[in-house]
Design an enzyme around this catalytic site. Structure first.
Site, PDB file in Angstrom:
ATOM      1  CB  THR A 113      72.024   1.278 172.818  1.00 23.61           C
ATOM      2  OG1 THR A 113      72.522   0.230 173.182  1.00 23.61           O
ATOM      3  CG2 THR A 113      72.616   2.279 171.924  1.00 23.61           C
ATOM      4  CE1 TYR A 137      72.071   0.707 167.302  1.00 24.39           C
ATOM      5  CE2 TYR A 137      73.675  -0.308 169.460  1.00 24.39           C
ATOM      6  CZ  TYR A 137      72.104   0.101 168.428  1.00 24.39           C
ATOM      7  OH  TYR A 137      71.027   0.128 169.055  1.00 24.39           O
TER       8      TYR A 137
END
Ligand code: UDP
Length: 323
Positions: A113, A137
């Site tokens: 990501t 995250y």
């Protein structure tokens, strides 16, 4: 493939099945949907953290490549529940990679990501930028990238880690899309607002150092992202080197621009409310895309915000009609 019943994974399953690949999906259905997996793929309900199951599946189905999508993916949720994110994303991936390496897997394609970068000073951001995630995250994915790199260095398999920017839209053929009801991602939330599925949209932060004060993101159509995975597979099977590559278009839109696009494309309207900044959000994040275009010969076919919104709208209408 792990996470093949999820939003992005299911698009890639369709792409693989279209090519005649034999696909085994391992998904615990915590956030995925059985119906998202096409009949031609083999769905196994189970966890990536179950190393014995992973080893058995690889041997039974003679799996040569793992595409690893399964993860928890909501930035603010990771801020509230960091341990859950490290357990599911990082520890789960470690078990998976270890089992895969032992079973003699040849290739891994990993869903990383742009959140690994945090809020980089130089943009568009290049892959060599030192990671500095702003959320658990992002950190959970960055640590997973490092584990993958180290395990690959000590074993014969090669990998591509794709750093996704903001994925949105749905399969233009209407076969799959983002089915999570309590959507947190912007395009889906705005589309739900214009269809009256939610009352309106909250805009998280209007005082960022961006042209209109709202956050800027590089939105990529999920079908282009799926194509990048197929290109990564071809690259690895052709003997290509391991690589970590940005997946975006190289230009960004603000939250307000996305809101305007949803209103324009749908012809509808919905209320918005200005809210404080959301923890873990960088002001702006836009990809430098030279590396993926060069390494994978990837050329996006849906680089158009209105097309992303149109396909997201069509999918949301389809979900609503299903009840
Ligand atoms: N956002 C917003 N309202 C929403 C959902 C998202 O203002 O209901 C903003 C969010 O603060 C961020 C951008 O939209 O600036 C994209 O957020 P999203 O959750 O879609 O993806 P992320 O960038 O966090 O992965």
């Amino acid at each position: 493939m792990t996470g093949g019943a999820g939003y992005i994974g299911s698009h890639v399953v369709h792409g693989l099945v279209d090519r005649g690949e034999h696909v085994v999906v391992l998904d615990n259905l915590a956030t995925g949907f059985r119906a998202a997996v096409p009949g031609a793929a083999h769905l196994v309900v189970g966890d990536v953290g179950d190393g014995d199951l992973v080893g058995t599946l690889i041997a039974e189905h003679r799996i040569d490549t793992i595409m690893h999508f399964a993860a928890s993916t909501v930035v603010p949720e990771s801020v509230a529940h960091p341990a859950a994110y490290y357990l599911n994303n990082t520890a789960g991936s470690l078990v998976l990679f270890d089992a895969a390496a032992r079973a003699g897997i040849r290739h891994v394609v990993f869903s990383s990501t742009a959140a690994v970068y945090g809020s980089p000073a130089r943009q568009p951001v290049v892959e060599s930028e030192p990671p500095a995630p702003l959320s658990p995250y992002g950190t959970s994915k960055w640590v997973t990238e490092m584990m993958l790199r180290d395990i690959a260095a000590a074993t014969p398999f090669t990998f591509v880690a794709l750093r996704y920017f903001n994925v949105a839209g749905a399969d233009p053929g209407g076969r799959t899309g983002q089915s999570t009801r309590a959507a947190t991602h912007l395009v889906k939330a705005a589309v739900q607002a214009v269809l009256g599925i939610r009352a309106g949209l909250e805009i998280y932060g209007t005082d960022y150092p961006t042209p209109d004060g709202t956050c800027v993101r590089d939105y990529i159509h999920v079908t282009d992202l799926a194509a990048a995975h197929l290109a990564a597979l071809d690259h690895l099977r052709a003997g290509g080197a391991s690589a970590t590559l940005n997946c975006g278009y190289g230009h960004g839109y603000s939250v307000r621009q996305v809101v305007d696009a949803v209103k324009r494309v749908s012809g509808g309207d919905f209320p918005t409310a200005d809210r404080p900044r959301r923890p873990g959000d960088p002001a702006s994040i836009v990809a430098d895309t030279r590396a993926i275009r060069q390494a994978l010969a990837w050329v996006p076919a849906h680089d158009n915000l209105d097309a992303i919104v149109r396909d997201a709208l069509a999918w949301e209408r389809r979900l609503a009609a299903q009840g």
